[in-house]
Scaffold this active site. Structure first.
Site, short mmCIF file in Angstrom:
data_model
loop_
_atom_site.label_atom_id
_atom_site.label_comp_id
_atom_site.label_asym_id
_atom_site.label_seq_id
_atom_site.Cartn_x
_atom_site.Cartn_y
_atom_site.Cartn_z
N HIS A 137 0.83 -1.21 0.00
CA HIS A 137 0.00 0.00 0.00
C HIS A 137 0.86 1.25 0.00
CE1 HIS A 137 -3.63 -2.30 0.49
NE2 HIS A 137 -4.34 -1.19 0.55
N LYS A 149 -10.05 -7.32 8.17
CA LYS A 149 -10.75 -7.51 9.43
C LYS A 149 -10.51 -6.27 10.28
CE LYS A 149 -7.00 -9.96 11.73
NZ LYS A 149 -6.55 -11.17 12.40
#
Length: 190
Positions: free
Chosen positions: A44, A109
Site C-alpha cells: 500500500h 478484518k
C-alpha cells in the site's frame, strides 16, 4: 438481516460496479468470485508513492477488490497457502488515496478510520470482513494466484487471485453504516 435473507446465497462477481456496491448493506453475507488482488502495508505504501509520482499502477483499480492478506507459501499442487485477512486499519493511511483513484472494494478484518469511511461514501466503496482464523478455508476458495508486483516483498507482494465464492460479510457499506460500531451499540452494555 432477517432469516429470509439467509436462505439465498448471494454470489458477487468481481470486479464491482457502483450499482452492485449500492445494493450492499452492512451485515450482508456474500460470496465473491472473480479477480481479487492481495496487498498489505508495504505494498500500500508503494502504491500510494507511485500514485504521488504519477506512475502507472500494476493493475487498474477501477472496480477492483484488494484483500489485505499475506498468504503462506503454496503446498505442492496448490495455488496458494493459507490466506487469512489482516487488520484493515493498518492500511488506513493509504486507503483514501487508493479509493480516490478507483479502488472500490477492500477485504480485511477490524475497524476503519473516519477518513477511509468518508472516502468510501464519496467514491462508492465497500469494506468486507473476511473470516479471521479460517485462513485454510479461505485458501480453498483460491483457484489461481500469481505475483504481479513487488516480488521482493515476499508474502506482502501484490498477487492476482482468481477466487470462487470467497465468503465475506459487509462490514461497512457505501453509506458508512458500520457493523463494528452497530455491534458495540447493541452489545456494549450487556
Amino acid at each position: 438481516m432477517n432469516l429470509s435473507d439467509m436462505t439465498e446465497k448471494r454470489i458477487l462477481q468481481a470486479p464491482f460496479t457502483d450499482e452492485t456496491i449500492r445494493t450492499l448493506k452492512a451485515g450482508d453475507m456474500v460470496y465473491i468470485s472473480g479477480t481479487v488482488y492481495t496487498a498489505r502495508d508495504a505494498a500500500h505504501k508503494r502504491l500510494a508513492e507511485m500514485l504521488e509520482r504519477g506512475e502507472a499502477m500494476p493493475f487498474d483499480f477501477s472496480g477492483q477488490a484488494v484483500y489485505y492478506a499475506g498468504p503462506a507459501p503454496a503446498k505442492p499442487g496448490k495455488p496458494i497457502g493459507s490466506v487469512g485477512p489482516t487488520t484493515g486499519g493498518r492500511m488506513d493511511a493509504y486507503s483514501p488515496t487508493l479509493i480516490a483513484n478507483g479502488l472500490k472494494v477492500m477485504i480485511g478484518k477490524g475497524t476503519r478510520s473516519a477518513e477511509v469511511i468518508d472516502a468510501m461514501k464519496t467514491h462508492t466503496g465497500v469494506y468486507f470482513a473476511a473470516i479471521g482464523g479460517a485462513a485454510a478455508l479461505m485458501a480453498k476458495c483460491v483457484k489461481s494466484a500469481e505475483i504481479i508486483a513487488f516480488d521482493e516483498l515476499g508474502t506482502e507482494a501484490v498477487r492476482k487471485l482468481e477466487v470462487k465464492e470467497l465468503p465475506v460479510v459487509v462490514a461497512i457499506d457505501c453509506r458508512g453504516n458500520d457493523m463494528y460500531k452497530l455491534a458495540r451499540e447493541i452489545y456494549g452494555n450487556k
